[in-house]
Write a protein that holds these residues in place. Structure first.
Motif, PDB file in Angstrom:
ATOM      1  N   ILE A 263      33.523  51.400  51.119  1.00  0.00           N
ATOM      2  CA  ILE A 263      34.725  52.202  51.376  1.00  0.00           C
ATOM      3  C   ILE A 263      35.093  52.153  52.863  1.00  0.00           C
ATOM      4  CG2 ILE A 263      34.219  53.757  49.443  1.00  0.00           C
ATOM      5  CD1 ILE A 263      33.300  55.827  51.472  1.00  0.00           C
ATOM      6  N   LEU A 264      36.385  52.353  53.138  1.00  0.00           N
ATOM      7  CA  LEU A 264      36.902  52.432  54.507  1.00  0.00           C
ATOM      8  C   LEU A 264      37.227  53.883  54.824  1.00  0.00           C
ATOM      9  CD1 LEU A 264      39.412  49.429  54.425  1.00  0.00           C
ATOM     10  CD2 LEU A 264      36.985  49.399  55.091  1.00  0.00           C
ATOM     11  N   LEU A 265      37.228  54.213  56.113  1.00  0.00           N
ATOM     12  CA  LEU A 265      37.644  55.533  56.573  1.00  0.00           C
ATOM     13  C   LEU A 265      38.945  55.367  57.361  1.00  0.00           C
ATOM     14  CD1 LEU A 265      34.274  57.166  57.758  1.00  0.00           C
ATOM     15  CD2 LEU A 265      35.468  57.448  55.589  1.00  0.00           C
ATOM     16  N   ASN A 266      40.011  55.968  56.835  1.00  0.00           N
ATOM     17  CA  ASN A 266      41.335  55.824  57.455  1.00  0.00           C
ATOM     18  C   ASN A 266      41.726  54.363  57.622  1.00  0.00           C
ATOM     19  OD1 ASN A 266      41.620  58.659  57.733  1.00  0.00           O
ATOM     20  ND2 ASN A 266      40.387  58.592  59.619  1.00  0.00           N
ATOM     21  N   GLY A 267      41.310  53.552  56.642  1.00  0.00           N
ATOM     22  CA  GLY A 267      41.663  52.143  56.663  1.00  0.00           C
ATOM     23  C   GLY A 267      40.834  51.297  57.603  1.00  0.00           C
ATOM     24  N   GLU A 268      39.812  51.890  58.240  1.00  0.00           N
ATOM     25  CA  GLU A 268      38.995  51.151  59.197  1.00  0.00           C
ATOM     26  C   GLU A 268      37.558  51.013  58.693  1.00  0.00           C
ATOM     27  OE1 GLU A 268      40.113  49.830  61.966  1.00  0.00           O
ATOM     28  OE2 GLU A 268      42.145  50.661  61.852  1.00  0.00           O
ATOM     29  N   LYS A 269      36.885  49.943  59.136  1.00  0.00           N
ATOM     30  CA  LYS A 269      35.453  49.787  58.873  1.00  0.00           C
ATOM     31  C   LYS A 269      34.683  50.619  59.897  1.00  0.00           C
ATOM     32  CE  LYS A 269      35.947  45.098  57.030  1.00  0.00           C
ATOM     33  NZ  LYS A 269      35.612  43.666  57.217  1.00  0.00           N
ATOM     34  N   PRO A 270      34.038  51.695  59.472  1.00  0.00           N
ATOM     35  CA  PRO A 270      33.494  52.652  60.432  1.00  0.00           C
ATOM     36  C   PRO A 270      32.123  52.308  61.011  1.00  0.00           C
ATOM     37  CG  PRO A 270      33.169  53.458  58.210  1.00  0.00           C
ATOM     38  CD  PRO A 270      33.895  52.168  58.081  1.00  0.00           C
ATOM     39  N   VAL A 271      31.437  51.345  60.439  1.00  0.00           N
ATOM     40  CA  VAL A 271      30.094  51.014  60.931  1.00  0.00           C
ATOM     41  C   VAL A 271      30.198  49.815  61.866  1.00  0.00           C
ATOM     42  CG1 VAL A 271      27.742  50.349  60.308  1.00  0.00           C
ATOM     43  CG2 VAL A 271      29.043  51.874  58.797  1.00  0.00           C
ATOM     44  N   GLU A 272      29.746  49.990  63.104  1.00  0.00           N
ATOM     45  CA  GLU A 272      29.849  48.918  64.096  1.00  0.00           C
ATOM     46  C   GLU A 272      28.465  48.586  64.640  1.00  0.00           C
ATOM     47  OE1 GLU A 272      31.494  48.833  68.531  1.00  0.00           O
ATOM     48  OE2 GLU A 272      33.131  48.880  67.042  1.00  0.00           O
ATOM     49  N   VAL A 273      28.164  47.293  64.637  1.00  0.00           N
ATOM     50  CA  VAL A 273      26.879  46.805  65.170  1.00  0.00           C
ATOM     51  C   VAL A 273      27.185  45.748  66.229  1.00  0.00           C
ATOM     52  CG1 VAL A 273      24.697  45.676  64.638  1.00  0.00           C
ATOM     53  CG2 VAL A 273      25.721  47.242  62.969  1.00  0.00           C
ATOM     54  N   THR A 274      26.596  45.943  67.408  1.00  0.00           N
ATOM     55  CA  THR A 274      26.789  44.989  68.505  1.00  0.00           C
ATOM     56  C   THR A 274      25.458  44.364  68.892  1.00  0.00           C
ATOM     57  OG1 THR A 274      28.680  46.222  69.378  1.00  0.00           O
ATOM     58  CG2 THR A 274      27.564  44.706  70.886  1.00  0.00           C
ATOM     59  N   LEU A 275      25.446  43.054  68.961  1.00  0.00           N
ATOM     60  CA  LEU A 275      24.285  42.299  69.439  1.00  0.00           C
ATOM     61  C   LEU A 275      24.602  41.808  70.841  1.00  0.00           C
ATOM     62  CD1 LEU A 275      23.520  40.163  66.249  1.00  0.00           C
ATOM     63  CD2 LEU A 275      22.479  42.326  66.933  1.00  0.00           C
ATOM     64  N   GLU A 276      23.666  42.047  71.786  1.00  0.00           N
ATOM     65  CA  GLU A 276      23.884  41.649  73.173  1.00  0.00           C
ATOM     66  C   GLU A 276      22.609  41.008  73.715  1.00  0.00           C
ATOM     67  OE1 GLU A 276      25.164  43.666  77.467  1.00  0.00           O
ATOM     68  OE2 GLU A 276      25.543  44.730  75.566  1.00  0.00           O
ATOM     69  N   ARG A 277      22.780  39.892  74.327  1.00  0.00           N
ATOM     70  CA  ARG A 277      21.644  39.169  74.891  1.00  0.00           C
ATOM     71  C   ARG A 277      21.192  39.833  76.181  1.00  0.00           C
ATOM     72  NH1 ARG A 277      21.481  32.580  75.634  1.00  0.00           N
ATOM     73  NH2 ARG A 277      19.277  32.400  76.222  1.00  0.00           N
ATOM     74  N   ILE A 278      19.837  40.001  76.313  1.00  0.00           N
ATOM     75  CA  ILE A 278      19.261  40.583  77.530  1.00  0.00           C
ATOM     76  C   ILE A 278      18.270  39.589  78.116  1.00  0.00           C
ATOM     77  CG2 ILE A 278      19.591  42.958  76.729  1.00  0.00           C
ATOM     78  CD1 ILE A 278      16.678  43.020  75.886  1.00  0.00           C
ATOM     79  N   PRO A 279      17.957  39.720  79.428  1.00  0.00           N
ATOM     80  CA  PRO A 279      17.069  38.733  80.060  1.00  0.00           C
ATOM     81  C   PRO A 279      15.616  38.859  79.591  1.00  0.00           C
ATOM     82  CG  PRO A 279      17.676  40.454  81.614  1.00  0.00           C
ATOM     83  CD  PRO A 279      18.537  40.644  80.419  1.00  0.00           C
ATOM     84  N   GLU A 280      15.156  40.083  79.242  1.00  0.00           N
ATOM     85  CA  GLU A 280      13.768  40.246  78.840  1.00  0.00           C
ATOM     86  C   GLU A 280      13.542  39.705  77.414  1.00  0.00           C
ATOM     87  OE1 GLU A 280      15.756  42.660  79.651  1.00  0.00           O
ATOM     88  OE2 GLU A 280      14.998  43.753  81.408  1.00  0.00           O
ATOM     89  N   GLN A 281      12.277  39.238  77.163  1.00  0.00           N
ATOM     90  CA  GLN A 281      11.932  38.737  75.837  1.00  0.00           C
ATOM     91  C   GLN A 281      11.424  39.905  74.977  1.00  0.00           C
ATOM     92  OE1 GLN A 281       9.269  35.381  76.100  1.00  0.00           O
ATOM     93  NE2 GLN A 281      10.881  34.034  76.888  1.00  0.00           N
ATOM     94  N   LYS A 282      12.371  40.721  74.554  1.00  0.00           N
ATOM     95  CA  LYS A 282      12.044  41.870  73.713  1.00  0.00           C
ATOM     96  C   LYS A 282      13.294  42.262  72.949  1.00  0.00           C
ATOM     97  CE  LYS A 282      12.957  45.244  77.420  1.00  0.00           C
ATOM     98  NZ  LYS A 282      12.390  46.347  78.223  1.00  0.00           N
ATOM     99  N   VAL A 283      13.102  43.151  71.971  1.00  0.00           N
ATOM    100  CA  VAL A 283      14.211  43.660  71.174  1.00  0.00           C
ATOM    101  C   VAL A 283      14.358  45.149  71.434  1.00  0.00           C
ATOM    102  CG1 VAL A 283      15.117  43.990  68.840  1.00  0.00           C
ATOM    103  CG2 VAL A 283      13.818  41.907  69.387  1.00  0.00           C
ATOM    104  N   VAL A 284      15.547  45.590  71.769  1.00  0.00           N
ATOM    105  CA  VAL A 284      15.832  46.982  72.041  1.00  0.00           C
ATOM    106  C   VAL A 284      16.852  47.485  71.041  1.00  0.00           C
ATOM    107  CG1 VAL A 284      16.698  48.640  73.730  1.00  0.00           C
ATOM    108  CG2 VAL A 284      15.361  46.667  74.497  1.00  0.00           C
ATOM    109  N   PHE A 285      16.539  48.611  70.379  1.00  0.00           N
ATOM    110  CA  PHE A 285      17.472  49.242  69.454  1.00  0.00           C
ATOM    111  C   PHE A 285      18.038  50.498  70.099  1.00  0.00           C
ATOM    112  CE2 PHE A 285      14.677  46.757  66.730  1.00  0.00           C
ATOM    113  CZ  PHE A 285      15.542  46.198  65.812  1.00  0.00           C
ATOM    114  N   ASP A 286      19.337  50.652  69.953  1.00  0.00           N
ATOM    115  CA  ASP A 286      19.984  51.850  70.517  1.00  0.00           C
ATOM    116  C   ASP A 286      21.091  52.295  69.570  1.00  0.00           C
ATOM    117  OD1 ASP A 286      20.566  53.907  72.180  1.00  0.00           O
ATOM    118  OD2 ASP A 286      21.729  52.720  73.608  1.00  0.00           O
ATOM    119  N   SER A 287      21.278  53.589  69.441  1.00  0.00           N
ATOM    120  CA  SER A 287      22.306  54.107  68.538  1.00  0.00           C
ATOM    121  C   SER A 287      23.203  55.070  69.321  1.00  0.00           C
ATOM    122  CB  SER A 287      21.656  54.858  67.380  1.00  0.00           C
ATOM    123  OG  SER A 287      22.644  55.426  66.549  1.00  0.00           O
ATOM    124  N   ALA A 288      24.500  54.988  69.088  1.00  0.00           N
ATOM    125  CA  ALA A 288      25.437  55.845  69.777  1.00  0.00           C
ATOM    126  C   ALA A 288      26.294  56.574  68.756  1.00  0.00           C
ATOM    127  CB  ALA A 288      26.302  55.035  70.716  1.00  0.00           C
TER     128      ALA A 288
END
Length: 288
Positions: A263-288
């Motif tokens: 389902i959409l909310l107000n015609g928009e896809k409400p779940v957004e996931v961003t992948l960003e490359r970082i210099p360290e060799q690790k995986v960081v999860f963050d939620s906003a």
């Protein structure tokens, strides 16, 4: 069949097969047709007086003894229950004409009647057998409850498993598939109130998932990061019923069988996931 374990032997149709341990430590297995009357002198449709004459042996030793199936010395005594079963199945073949009769072997062996075999039975062996059967019936009842999807909590509790029941469980687990093996441990955990059995259930689930994962695991040498930043937008998901492929143990047998809607909310896809490359060799999860 009663008081008898039969393995790798062919039992004829429409017969009664009954084994007894004797007080002398030997065994007899009695056989007769389901329609035979012990008060009469017929076995599998054959007149026993005529059969006695045809074979040239004696079924009744005492003078004046009533000639009935009950008193006819037909059943060979043997050192083991397997040998006694073989002997009585051979008797069936002889009476019904399926095998030639060897008089020398017959006269060399000791034979008892239905009456003598019953009177000389070992009562302690009968009690032990009945206890064994009760133990096995209890375990078969648990297996049937699993097949019939009866909740484990509805089954009568047990204090512990007997030696015979543990042997039944060992043999059953050796042949069981994943579903039955998992459920056997879970049901026993509930019935025995044994947390170790419940944990063994989850260990089997864990092992199944791990084995399937490793089997399909592959290393892709060509995989690489192609962009430093990427955003994906998704709809909300509403589940109406069923199980996903990541919800064990249900998914191990019926994974991916689910009804859901996006389902959409107000015609928009409400779940957004961003992948960003970082210099360290690790995986960081963050939620906003």
């Amino acid at each position: 069949m009663k008081k008898l374990d039969v393995q790798d032997q062919v039992i004829p149709d429409n017969v009664v097969l009954h084994g007894l341990k004797q007080r002398n430590g030997k065994f007899i297995v009695r056989i007769f047709g389901v329609n035979d009357n012990p008060k009469e002198k017929r076995l599998f449709g054959r007149d026993l007086d005529e059969l006695e004459d045809t074979l040239g042996v004696r079924f009744w030793e005492e003078n004046g003894q009533a000639h009935t199936l009950w008193s006819a010395a037909l059943y060979q005594e043997a050192d083991t229950i397997r040998e006694a079963t073989d002997a009585t199945l051979e008797l069936y073949e002889i009476v019904t004409g399926g095998k030639d009769f060897d008089r020398s072997l017959w006269t060399a062996a000791s034979h008892k009647s239905l009456c003598a075999g019953f009177n000389e039975a070992d009562p302690d062996a009968i009690i032990a057998w009945n206890k064994r059967m009760a133990d096995l019936v209890t375990m078969d009842g648990i297996a049937k409850a699993i097949r019939d999807r009866v909740p484990a909590g509805n089954i009568r509790k047990l204090q512990s498993l007997t030696k015979i029941q543990k042997e039944w469980l060992r043999k059953r687990l050796r042949k069981a598939d994943f579903g039955e093996k998992m459920r056997l441990h879970y049901y026993l955990g509930v019935i025995l109130e044994d947390e170790n059995e419940v944990q063994e259930c989850f260990r089997i689930i864990q092992s199944e998932v791990l084995e399937a994962t490793i089997k399909s695991l592959a290393y892709n040498e060509q995989a690489r990061i192609v962009t430093d930043h990427h955003t994906v937008r998704l709809p909300l998901r509403v589940n109406w019923g069923g199980g996903w492929s990541d919800t064990p143990p249900y998914c191990n047998e019926k994974g991916g069988t689910v009804l859901n809607a996006a389902i959409l909310l107000n015609g928009e896809k409400p779940v957004e996931v961003t992948l960003e490359r970082i210099p360290e060799q690790k995986v960081v999860f963050d939620s906003a």
